[in-house]
Every structure is written in C-alpha cells, then in structure tokens.
Design an enzyme around this catalytic site. Sequence first.
Site, short mmCIF file in Angstrom:
data_model
loop_
_atom_site.label_atom_id
_atom_site.label_comp_id
_atom_site.label_asym_id
_atom_site.label_seq_id
_atom_site.Cartn_x
_atom_site.Cartn_y
_atom_site.Cartn_z
CG LEU A 86 39.96 51.13 58.41
CD1 LEU A 86 39.76 52.47 57.71
CD2 LEU A 86 39.74 51.26 59.90
CG ASP A 87 34.34 46.84 59.62
OD1 ASP A 87 35.11 45.90 59.84
OD2 ASP A 87 33.53 47.28 60.45
NE ARG A 88 32.18 45.02 51.19
CZ ARG A 88 32.18 44.16 50.17
NH1 ARG A 88 32.24 44.61 48.94
NH2 ARG A 88 32.11 42.88 50.39
CB THR A 127 34.97 51.74 58.28
OG1 THR A 127 34.00 51.05 59.04
CG2 THR A 127 35.57 52.85 59.12
NE ARG A 142 29.53 48.32 60.61
CZ ARG A 142 29.64 47.72 59.43
NH1 ARG A 142 30.83 47.36 58.97
NH2 ARG A 142 28.57 47.47 58.72
#
Length: 197
Positions: free
Chosen positions: A41-43, A45, A141
């Site tokens: 996951l993105d940082r 999220t 996003r």
Amino acid sequence: MLVVDKPAGLLCQPGLGAHQRDSLISRLQHACPDLRLVHRLDRDTSGLVLLAKDADTQRVLGALFAARRVGKLYLADVQGSMGAVSGRIDLPLARLNRQPPTYGVHPDGKACLTLWRRLQRMETRTRLWLCPRTGRSHQLRAHLAALHHPIIGDPIYNPGCAAGGLRLRAIALRFPDPDQPGSQVRVRAPWPAWAHL
C-alpha cells in the site's frame, strides 16, 4: 500467511536513505524474520496488507494477485458530490513526476480500471467504496483526481486540503484459500476513525 492492518504514514518496505528505513516489513521481521510482502500500500494509505511466511507461499499468493483473483475493497472520502450511484474509471495512468512520485492520465500509460459505488453523500464530500481491478501505483488517488474528486487529505493530488491524513483505507481482502481448494479467505479491517466524523 498473515494479514496486518498497516497504519497511515508507514512505508510497506524501506525506501532510499536513512529517513525511510522504518517500514512495516522491517518492524514485523524483528519478530518473524521469514515474513515477506505479497503486495504493498502507499505510505499514506492505511489498511490490510497480506504477507507470506515463506517463499513458496509468497509465490502462490503473488500469482493470485498477478491473475487478478484477489478482491480488494477500499473506503474513501472524496471532495465534492458524486452524482451517480456507481461507475467505472477506465483511464490509462503513467508516472508524470519522480519527486514526489506523481501519476496521471496519459495516452501512453498503463491500462487501469477502478470500479466505485457511492456509500454516502455529505455536504462537501462523498464517501465511496472503491474496487481496483488493476493494481497500478497511486491508481485510486490518480483516478479520482482525474475526475476532479480528489481524495480528502491527499498530500500529492489534493495538496490544498488539510484533513489530518489521507482518507483512503484498504478495508477488505478476498482471495482463494491456497490450503483449501474451493474456499475463500475473507478479511475485513475496522472502520477508520475519520469514517465516524
């Protein structure tokens, strides 16, 4: 296998430089050195991350992701009012900048598909269920920003909106159980604090 609930603001794996050494996998490997990430996951999220306890399991689970046999469900608050009840975002994405990494719609980009359904419409925002059918970097996003409904609190795609963090959470995972043919593994995370606002 193991599923953990990653907090927002923590990298899944270490980045470049000492300031990006702390990560989910490095913390977990202190207790279980053989753990391996299956996806990321993105940082910014928060939510569910699947890990494997050995290389064979990582290969099996990774193949499920590659074959798009893993169902992923996200909860998000976006700016503005989404008029339709549901829809699909089928826009190709490419990396537009390196620092910070930024992605956007581009004719030469990789094919991306996001399905969405409206959960709740509020005065200035809309709460959505999001189901990515592909797994591109920043897909949710960038797709929502392209619709002019960026996710609230997004520091990259909605920098003027200070909301105490990105309102995007990986809330559920579903995939075939590698040990029980014909069965499904289903995992659900608790609702985030911002969803009670």
